[in-house]
Design an enzyme around this catalytic site. Structure first.
Site, mmCIF file in Angstrom:
data_model
loop_
_atom_site.group_PDB
_atom_site.id
_atom_site.type_symbol
_atom_site.label_atom_id
_atom_site.label_comp_id
_atom_site.label_asym_id
_atom_site.label_seq_id
_atom_site.Cartn_x
_atom_site.Cartn_y
_atom_site.Cartn_z
ATOM 1 N N LYS A 200 21.854 -0.727 8.786
ATOM 2 C CA LYS A 200 21.587 0.675 9.140
ATOM 3 C C LYS A 200 20.772 0.696 10.423
ATOM 4 O O LYS A 200 19.548 0.553 10.423
ATOM 5 C CB LYS A 200 20.822 1.368 8.015
ATOM 6 C CG LYS A 200 20.906 2.889 8.083
ATOM 7 C CD LYS A 200 22.310 3.373 7.771
ATOM 8 C CE LYS A 200 22.406 4.883 7.740
ATOM 9 N NZ LYS A 200 23.769 5.355 7.488
ATOM 10 N N SER A 405 28.495 7.271 6.379
ATOM 11 C CA SER A 405 27.229 7.669 5.767
ATOM 12 C C SER A 405 27.425 8.959 4.971
ATOM 13 O O SER A 405 28.090 8.951 3.941
ATOM 14 C CB SER A 405 26.148 7.816 6.840
ATOM 15 O OG SER A 405 24.864 7.649 6.272
#
Length: 607
Positions: A200, A405
């Site tokens: 991430k 996401s």
């Protein structure tokens, strides 16, 4: 003296009354004129230009998007007040109609003023142009400058001409990020990164001085397949090797956009283009090839714009008791209304509710073209889709350029998921960081003291994060991540441990996402619609595309724009205000840091 005073008083009163009369008369005249213009636009049918023997000119000036959005508050959003939107499905239908139209001898394309929602959209349009050429239709490209995206389109033409002092540049994909750890260190700002997932990387630029290896590896895994697909299309369109395109991209860059003579020479020599023509030369070439337009006031060839040609397309509306509803989540997922670049949750849940409350809705297709965004907004959309499922309505997800996401999060209620080969998806993780300014405050000599009734009641970003607060922030991110993992594992019928292996904030290209089970099948929106119909055993059905619902007044403004080709010009002062609003939003995001399901580094820019 009294008479004179009275006389001038009367004159003053008369002039005041006359001024009000003239002002009111003028206002009434302008209002009546404006109303007559509106009525004329609304009731008059636009002239349908003859298309027989005309060269169809396809030169979109604006953005190619999945779903057009009309911004209700256009006067306060200068960035896109006059930007045109072209729906992908409309452009595809236009190209396919031209391929089957014997009245159209040729198609002239120019995509140099066109932007695309993402690389997958650009690739899909290029494939449609390729099919147009392979149908036997003559396709001609003429440009004064070509970039990566516009050359991808132009390379599908039967012949490709460029202005002698124009520019041809294929810069490829990717770019350099600004890494700002040293900047924050110099400004005495502490950046605390609580993101969940080793891959991430949305907040890396704030916490590192360079790109991490994880980020480098996943960017290469995304960009290389997309770039290879684009190179293959370019090379195939020009009957050359992909290595020629790569050499051109490596050694011939056209930053300025004109007078790139070396680029043009190399392009001509290596069949990247057919040659060069000035504007008069090209005009005469088209006259020689397709004849002189006898009705034109100046010497030119007979042509028809794609906007005029759209009026010739026979759109057969299918009416059925069975409806497949298509709802588009395009842009950053946020609370509020849908606008350009924003998948507003409040508006989307109204659309979803409207769809499942219609008795004839058999399936809902959620078209996702989003890199994610707000957690609560993602939950709102997801909850409404689950409400639709409780009414026995199938949910099919069609992933476009991006479904990463939060885009994955809102896809979890789906019964079946399609992704395009070059869709960017995954990034199952949480982006969460908090900047604190205690060193700045200490440097300028400010101390905090006071009375609070709870341990952290007086804490703000001007103070340090102690161990207890640090544990709280860690748990926030971890809890959101576990919840994300749970929903994906439930959706994909896999264990949380198996999902964790492919999660960690990592992004995947569509074909790889299919291989690891994040999506069910490779295909686009048309495949998703067919699947929904087969899933419900529908012999006949109508497709309804949901968009932003407009008031009657807003519909008038939109029709005025379309029929009269009125461009809304926004005063420069509003442009300045728009910039100030953007700056204010940046400050607010610092003051109120949030955990996000976002993957902004998933975006691939096309020049």
């Amino acid at each position: 003296m009294k008479f004179i005073k009275s006389f001038f008083s009367w004159i003053g009163l008369f002039l005041e009354k006359a001024r009000f009369f003239i002002l009111n008369l003028g206002t009434a005249f302008i209002l009546i004129l404006f109303i007559l213009i509106i009525i004329n636009v609304l009731i008059s049918k636009p002239e349908v230009k003859d298309s027989i023997g005309s060269v169809l000119i396809i030169d979109p000036k604006g953005s190619v998007v999945d779903q057009e959005v009309f911004n209700k508050y256009f006067l306060f959003n200068a960035r896109d007040a006059s930007a045109e939107q072209i729906q992908t499905r409309d452009l595809i239908q236009l190209i396919r109609s031209a391929a089957a139209d014997d009245d159209i001898p040729a198609v002239l394309i120019d995509f140099s003023s066109t932007s695309f929602a993402g690389p997958t959209t650009a690739i899909n349009i290029a494939k449609e142009l390729k099919a147009l050429r392979e149908s036997g239709k003559r396709v001609i490209a003429f440009n004064d400058h070509l970039s990566t995206a516009s050359y991808l389109m132009a390379s599908q033409a039967s012949e490709l001409w460029v202005h002698p002092v124009g520019s041809v540049s294929v810069r490829g994909l990717g770019g350099l990020n600004a890494y700002q750890r040293e900047l924050y260190k110099n400004l005495k700002v502490n950046f605390h990164n609580y993101s969940q997932g080793e891959f991430k990387s949305a907040l890396e630029p704030n916490t590192r001085s360079n790109m991490s290896e994880n980020e480098r590896n996943q960017r290469q895994a995304l960009l290389n397949p997309i770039w290879n697909e684009m190179k293959s299309l370019m090379a195939d369109g020009r009957s050359i090797e992909a290595s020629v395109i790569q050499s051109f991209a490596d050694n011939f860059v056209g930053f300025i956009g004109e007078a790139a003579l070396g680029n043009i020479d190399y392009a001509k020599t290596n069949n990247i283009i057919d040659g060069t023509k000035s504007f008069p030369e090209f005009r005469q070439y088209m006259i020689d090839e397709f004849g002189l337009d006898e009705e034109a006031e100046i010497d030119t060839y007979k042509s028809i714009s794609y906007k005029d040609y759209e009026k010739h397309i026979n759109r057969k509306d299918i009416y059925s008791d069975n409806q497949i509803s298509v709802i588009t989540a395009e842009g950053a997922i946020m609370e509020g209304e849908v606008s350009r670049g924003v998948a507003g949750a409040n508006e989307l849940i109204r659309q979803i509710r409207s769809a499942y409350e219609e008795n004839n809705t058999k399936a809902i297709i959620l078209r996702v073209n989003s890199p994610g965004g707000s957690i609560i907004a993602s939950e709102m959309i997801r909850d409404e889709l689950l409400a639709a499922k409780k009414k026995d309505i199938n949910i099919i997800v069609s992933m476009g350029d991006y479904a990463a996401s939060g885009g994955v999060y809102i896809s979890t209620p789906a019964d079946y998921i399609f992704a395009e080969p070059t869709t960017i998806t995954g990034s199952i993780g949480v982006a969460f960081a908090i900047p604190t300014f205690e060193k700045v405050i200490d440097f300028i000599g400010v101390n905090f003291d006071g009375v609070v009734t709870s341990k952290h009641g007086g804490w703000n970003l001007a103070q340090a994060i102690d161990d207890d607060l640090d544990k709280i922030f860690v748990s926030w991110g971890a809890d959101a991540y576990r919840r994300f993992i749970h929903f994906v594992s439930e959706s994909r019928s896999q264990s949380p441990k198996d999902i964790e292996k492919i999660a960690n904030g990592r992004v995947w290209i569509g074909t790889n996402a299919n291989a690891i089970g994040l999506v069910d099948e490779i295909g686009g929106i048309e495949e998703a619609i067919k699947y929904a119909a087969n899933m419900n055993a529908l012999k006949d059905y109508q497709v309804k595309y949901y968009g932003d619902e407009l008031t009657y007044g807003e519909k008038i403004i939109k029709k005025l724009q379309k029929n009269s080709e009125i461009s809304q010009r926004v005063p420069s002062v509003l442009s300045a205000l728009d910039g100030l609003v953007g700056l204010l939003e940046t400050f607010i995001s610092i003051k109120e840091p949030k955990a996000l399901f976002t993957c902004m580094d998933c975006l691939v820019e096309l020049d």
